[in-house]
Design a protein around this motif. Structure first.
Motif, PDB file in Angstrom:
ATOM      1  N   LYS A 108       0.816  -1.210   0.000  1.00  0.00           N
ATOM      2  CA  LYS A 108       0.000   0.000   0.000  1.00  0.00           C
ATOM      3  C   LYS A 108       0.853   1.264   0.000  1.00  0.00           C
ATOM      4  O   LYS A 108       0.412   2.327  -0.447  1.00  0.00           O
ATOM      5  N   LEU A 166     -11.843  -9.070  -7.790  1.00  0.00           N
ATOM      6  CA  LEU A 166     -10.924  -7.946  -7.958  1.00  0.00           C
ATOM      7  C   LEU A 166     -10.976  -7.384  -9.372  1.00  0.00           C
ATOM      8  O   LEU A 166     -11.303  -8.083 -10.332  1.00  0.00           O
ATOM      9  N   LYS A 167     -10.603  -6.109  -9.494  1.00  0.00           N
ATOM     10  CA  LYS A 167     -10.455  -5.473 -10.794  1.00  0.00           C
ATOM     11  C   LYS A 167      -9.002  -5.655 -11.250  1.00  0.00           C
ATOM     12  O   LYS A 167      -8.142  -6.060 -10.459  1.00  0.00           O
ATOM     13  N   GLU A 168      -8.727  -5.356 -12.515  1.00  0.00           N
ATOM     14  CA  GLU A 168      -7.355  -5.458 -13.004  1.00  0.00           C
ATOM     15  C   GLU A 168      -6.427  -4.552 -12.206  1.00  0.00           C
ATOM     16  O   GLU A 168      -6.749  -3.396 -11.932  1.00  0.00           O
ATOM     17  N   ASN A 169      -5.279  -5.117 -11.790  1.00  0.00           N
ATOM     18  CA  ASN A 169      -4.226  -4.434 -11.028  1.00  0.00           C
ATOM     19  C   ASN A 169      -4.634  -4.094  -9.598  1.00  0.00           C
ATOM     20  O   ASN A 169      -3.915  -3.387  -8.897  1.00  0.00           O
ATOM     21  N   GLU A 170      -5.778  -4.623  -9.167  1.00  0.00           N
ATOM     22  CA  GLU A 170      -6.204  -4.407  -7.780  1.00  0.00           C
ATOM     23  C   GLU A 170      -5.576  -5.467  -6.881  1.00  0.00           C
ATOM     24  O   GLU A 170      -5.421  -6.628  -7.277  1.00  0.00           O
ATOM     25  N   ILE A 171      -5.221  -5.067  -5.658  1.00  0.00           N
ATOM     26  CA  ILE A 171      -4.598  -5.961  -4.693  1.00  0.00           C
ATOM     27  C   ILE A 171      -5.583  -6.240  -3.561  1.00  0.00           C
ATOM     28  O   ILE A 171      -6.246  -5.329  -3.052  1.00  0.00           O
ATOM     29  N   SER A 172      -5.663  -7.492  -3.166  1.00  0.00           N
ATOM     30  CA  SER A 172      -6.632  -7.901  -2.143  1.00  0.00           C
ATOM     31  C   SER A 172      -6.119  -7.607  -0.742  1.00  0.00           C
ATOM     32  O   SER A 172      -4.944  -7.269  -0.538  1.00  0.00           O
ATOM     33  N   LYS A 216      -3.048 -10.336  -6.399  1.00  0.00           N
ATOM     34  CA  LYS A 216      -3.117  -9.229  -7.344  1.00  0.00           C
ATOM     35  C   LYS A 216      -3.571  -9.765  -8.702  1.00  0.00           C
ATOM     36  O   LYS A 216      -2.949 -10.670  -9.261  1.00  0.00           O
TER      37      LYS A 216
END
Length: 316
Positions: free
Chosen positions: A166, A209-215, A228
């Motif tokens: 983050k 998740l969306k593209e390039n989103e990190i959980s 990711k």
């Protein structure tokens, strides 16, 4: 069926060589012991001769009526490759699942698959309504993602790594340094996968998740993950109608039924007395497959009807 296709293609030329021999010409010598073509042919007959001949007859029956162009083969290979993240992953799966290790084996496999598809698709008409219903019922089969993860044993370690991410840390670098599984070598990359291939706890988060989103931190039996998603591939009736139509036909039409029709029309003559009943055996095998499929369909229909009745009764 696919493995049988490959086996037939790989052994077919050898069987034909043996079949042409009517003498005891020596093809190999071990010391003073000679191995003749006739002995070789008899050994091949013993070791899978029936199934190989049946596959070769099946292939000849198909190629007599249907043709597959080099362009069709190339297009299908490219389509199959698109389901994987890399050529290496594609080749690995071919080797593991179908024992395909060369480009020539792959071409044979694809050609045989396309021939069989043409046989079951011949004369079949599919409406847009049928396709829409099929797509609706099988929508999960048409979405896949590429994702990476970092896997550690302790929750506090995962939370610490998530905080670093983050704050701008590089995902691949952290995965290489911290992830405990083999994906660490590739920066945590897991390749391309669809629904049903990962454990539920991991899958549910990954596909949300969306593209390039990190959980956030995700717990599974393997440990604690940070996921990711790097790419989402969603096929729809707009961008993949022909493929969805092909899947529909493959699922709803019966290949054994088509082969029964084609075999009965074909003029197959077998000169080897050991195989004089080979076509009759093929017809019996296909008919058995037809009967089993019909019985399974009837059982499934009965179960669905019972489930519907129980649901209705509960609602009342």
């Amino acid at each position: 069926m696919k493995k049988k296709i490959i086996a037939a293609a790989m052994t077919g030329s050898i069987l034909l060589l043996g079949a042409c021999s009517a003498n005891n010409e020596t093809i190999a010598k071990v010391g003073n012991d000679a191995i003749s073509k006739e002995e070789f042919y008899q050994q091949l007959k013993t070791n899978g001769g029936t199934s190989t001949l049946q596959s070769m007859i099946e292939n000849s029956v198909l190629t007599a009526k249907y043709k597959v162009s080099n362009q069709e083969i190339e297009d299908e290979i490219n389509r199959l490759k698109s389901n994987f993240s890399s050529d290496d992953e594609f080749k690995t799966q071919l080797a593991q699942q179908y024992n395909i290790n060369t480009d020539e084996d792959l071409k044979v496999f694809v050609e045989q698959t396309l021939l069989r598809y043409k046989a079951i698709a011949d004369g079949v008409k599919v409406t847009d309504k049928q396709l829409e219903q099929y797509y609706k019922e099988n929508k999960d089969n048409y979405i896949s993602i590429e994702a990476s993860h970092i896997l550690v044993d302790k929750k506090e370690d995962a939370e610490k790594l998530l905080k670093e991410l983050k704050n701008g840390a590089d995902f691949a670098k952290l995965a290489k340094e911290n992830s405990k599984d083999g994906s660490a070598l590739n920066g945590g990359a897991l390749g391309k996968f669809g629904k049903g291939q990962m454990v539920p706890e991991f899958e549910n988060v990954a596909f949300s998740l969306k593209e390039n989103e990190i959980s956030d931190v995700v717990k599974t039996d393997y440990g604690y993950h940070i996921i990711k998603v790097t790419k989402i591939d969603k096929k729809t009736l707009k961008n993949a109608k022909e493929q969805i139509k092909k899947d529909y036909i493959m699922e709803t039409q019966s290949y054994p039924e088509e082969m029964v029709k084609l075999l009965k029309k074909a003029k197959v003559k077998v000169s080897d007395k050991d195989y004089e009943n080979v076509v009759e055996d093929m017809l019996t095998q296909y008919q058995t497959a037809i009967d089993q499929a019909e019985a399974q369909a009837q059982t499934t229909e009965q179960v669905e009807e019972q489930s519907t009745e129980e649901t209705t009764e509960t609602a009342e």
